[in-house]
Design an enzyme around this catalytic site. Structure first.
Site, PDB file in Angstrom:
ATOM      1  N   CYS A  49       0.820  -1.306  -0.099  1.00 22.44           N
ATOM      2  CA  CYS A  49       0.134  -0.052  -0.041  1.00 22.44           C
ATOM      3  C   CYS A  49       0.787   1.228  -0.027  1.00 22.44           C
ATOM      4  CB  CYS A  49      -0.738  -0.208   1.108  1.00 22.44           C
ATOM      5  SG  CYS A  49      -1.876   1.451   1.285  1.00 22.44           S
TER       6      CYS A  49
ATOM      7  N   CYS B 296       0.427   4.853   6.769  1.00 22.64           N
ATOM      8  CA  CYS B 296      -0.234   4.553   8.312  1.00 22.64           C
ATOM      9  C   CYS B 296       0.798   4.098   9.134  1.00 22.64           C
ATOM     10  CB  CYS B 296      -1.427   3.916   8.226  1.00 22.64           C
ATOM     11  SG  CYS B 296      -2.662   4.572   6.887  1.00 22.64           S
TER      12      CYS B 296
ATOM     13  N   CYS C 287       0.509   0.419  10.243  1.00 25.21           N
ATOM     14  CA  CYS C 287       0.070  -0.809   9.509  1.00 25.21           C
ATOM     15  C   CYS C 287       1.187  -1.489   8.599  1.00 25.21           C
ATOM     16  CB  CYS C 287      -0.721  -0.094   8.242  1.00 25.21           C
ATOM     17  SG  CYS C 287      -1.456  -1.350   7.318  1.00 25.21           S
TER      18      CYS C 287
ATOM     19  N   CYS D  66     -16.434  -9.107   5.895  1.00 23.98           N
ATOM     20  CA  CYS D  66     -15.894  -7.656   5.602  1.00 23.98           C
ATOM     21  C   CYS D  66     -14.512  -8.288   4.893  1.00 23.98           C
ATOM     22  CB  CYS D  66     -15.311  -7.201   6.671  1.00 23.98           C
ATOM     23  SG  CYS D  66     -16.607  -6.897   7.987  1.00 23.98           S
TER      24      CYS D  66
ATOM     25  N   CYS E  58     -19.382  -6.052   3.909  1.00 27.08           N
ATOM     26  CA  CYS E  58     -18.622  -4.905   4.133  1.00 27.08           C
ATOM     27  C   CYS E  58     -17.321  -4.804   3.358  1.00 27.08           C
ATOM     28  CB  CYS E  58     -18.258  -4.721   5.716  1.00 27.08           C
ATOM     29  SG  CYS E  58     -17.407  -3.341   5.980  1.00 27.08           S
TER      30      CYS E  58
ATOM     31  N   CYS F 273     -19.226   2.021   8.506  1.00 24.95           N
ATOM     32  CA  CYS F 273     -18.450   1.339   9.723  1.00 24.95           C
ATOM     33  C   CYS F 273     -17.101   2.427   9.805  1.00 24.95           C
ATOM     34  CB  CYS F 273     -17.946   0.201   9.294  1.00 24.95           C
ATOM     35  SG  CYS F 273     -16.805  -0.689  10.497  1.00 24.95           S
TER      36      CYS F 273
ATOM     37  N   ARG G 294     -18.116  -2.129  17.862  1.00 27.13           N
ATOM     38  CA  ARG G 294     -17.026  -3.220  17.693  1.00 27.13           C
ATOM     39  C   ARG G 294     -15.601  -3.487  18.638  1.00 27.13           C
ATOM     40  NH1 ARG G 294     -16.713  -4.238  12.205  1.00 27.13           N
ATOM     41  NH2 ARG G 294     -18.838  -4.811  12.358  1.00 27.13           N
TER      42      ARG G 294
HETATM   43  S1  SF4 Z   1      -4.032   1.314   7.136  1.00 22.18           S
HETATM   44 FE1  SF4 Z   1      -2.755   0.041   5.662  1.00 22.18          FE
HETATM   45  S2  SF4 Z   1      -3.673  -0.653   4.092  1.00 22.18           S
HETATM   46 FE2  SF4 Z   1      -4.672   0.790   4.842  1.00 22.18          FE
HETATM   47  S3  SF4 Z   1      -4.413   2.694   3.719  1.00 22.18           S
HETATM   48 FE3  SF4 Z   1      -3.107   2.934   5.465  1.00 22.18          FE
HETATM   49  S4  SF4 Z   1      -0.940   1.673   4.953  1.00 22.18           S
HETATM   50 FE4  SF4 Z   1      -2.686   1.057   3.621  1.00 22.18          FE
END
Ligand code: SF4
Length: 335
Positions: free
Chosen positions: A54, A58, A61, A98, A129, A189, A261
């Site tokens: 990705c 984040c 993540c 989901c 979802c 959600c 949740r």
């Molecule tokens: S949480 Fe992870 S998968 Fe989702 S946008 Fe951020 S880096 Fe990408």
């Protein structure tokens, strides 16, 4: 009956957080009982349909391409594999399936591929979802057209703390996606993650943002950071578990008709801590050995815990053509 409000001040929410623990839990449980069967828990299953690589950053993540977490990347899963996973989840009691894809935003071709998955899973009698990143208005509309029940898009944290965690998209980007989803008529959600090193005021602000949306999210996932080696937030000082329970309780009080949740982080929680979360008003969990890419309690452990606490599952409501959200329209979780 507790009224549903959308005008919470940060001070009011901070005061809720600061109540003595027993008072706060009593308050939350009282609100919960007005709207829901206190012993019913809805179970969702989450599958990663496209893993890793990705472009977002984040800080929590493992799927971000910017961090070396030794996660194996996987392309979009074929439809057949998704359906086998959905079938297995349904057999184990999940009422909602989901599907998560690690994209900044899907392109229209990818959206069509996910749309096929949504239709097929829905035909199996499960609620659907998806969480695919940012959406444009026409894409939300398209997902509605194929029958999507819920779209997950979290706010993650407070607007103030947000920049410490993510820099590749703005808080407003998230709010925009949420409003496209809402405008398309899809259930929302939306929740956040705590234990990311934020201050107590940030947790209050996060709940305030959620509770002051024009319409409360039907589902509010409250996640406890799962620390993954290689991500920037690895090594963050752990949150006091009682502060996690407090966050659930304040979410329950301020969003009385939403399903709250208990989400990521459950694998590291004791049964006793999870029981406190249910007492605080959590009435939904993710079932399955994996939550996208991180570990989740095994189904057998959940079953045992349900038995010990006298909890039961909300039954499947897909057949009714309705989605459970509130006391008035939820056929199975309602008080
Ligand atoms: S949480 Fe992870 S998968 Fe989702 S946008 Fe951020 S880096 Fe990408």
């Amino acid at each position: 009956m507790t009224s549903t409000r959308h005008d919470w001040t940060q001070k009011e929410i901070e005061q809720l957080f600061q109540q003595p623990f027993n008072d706060l839990l009593f308050h939350a449980q009282s609100v919960h009982r007005e709207h829901f069967d206190p012993n019913a828990v809805q179970m969702s299953s989450l599958l990663s349909i496209k893993t890793g690589a990705c472009p977002e950053d984040c800080g929590y993540c493992p799927q971000s391409a910017k961090y070396n977490t030794e996660l194996e990347r996987e392309a979009l899963m074929p439809l057949g594999e998704v359906l086998s996973a959905a079938r297995a989840a349904k057999a184990k009691g999940a009422s909602r399936f989901c599907m998560g894809a690690a994209w900044r935003n899907p392109n229209d071709r990818q959206l069509e591929q996910v749309g096929e998955m949504v239709s097929a899973v829905r035909d199996m009698g499960l609620e659907t979802c998806v969480t695919l990143g940012m959406l444009e208005a026409h894409q939300a509309q398209r997902l509605r057209d194929v029958g999507l029940d819920y779209y997950n898009h979290n706010l993650d944290t407070s607007p103030d703390y947000y920049g410490e965690v993510i820099t590749t998209r703005t808080y407003q980007d998230r709010l925009d996606t949420l409003s496209h989803v809402r405008d398309a008529g899809i259930h929302v959600c939306c929740g956040g993650i705590v234990g990311m090193g934020e201050a107590p005021s940030d947790r209050a602000e996060l709940v305030q943002q959620l509770a002051n949306l024009p319409q409360h999210p039907e589902s509010v996932p409250i996640n406890l950071l799962v620390q993954v080696a290689g991500t920037p937030l690895y090594g963050t000082e752990a949150l006091d578990p009682f502060d996690f329970v407090r966050t659930i309780a304040v979410a329950r009080i301020t969003m009385p008709q939403s399903m709250v949740r208990l989400s990521a982080g459950r694998n590291d929680m004791s049964d006793e801590l999870q029981a406190l979360c249910f007492m605080a008003g959590a009435n939904s969990i993710f079932y399955g050995d994996k939550l996208l890419t991180t570990d989740n309690p095994e189904a057998e452990r959940d079953q045992k815990l349900f038995e010990r606490l006298g909890l039961h599952l909300c039954a499947d409501t897909r057949a009714s053509g309705d989605v459970p959200t509130t006391k008035s329209d939820d056929k199975t979780c309602a008080a």
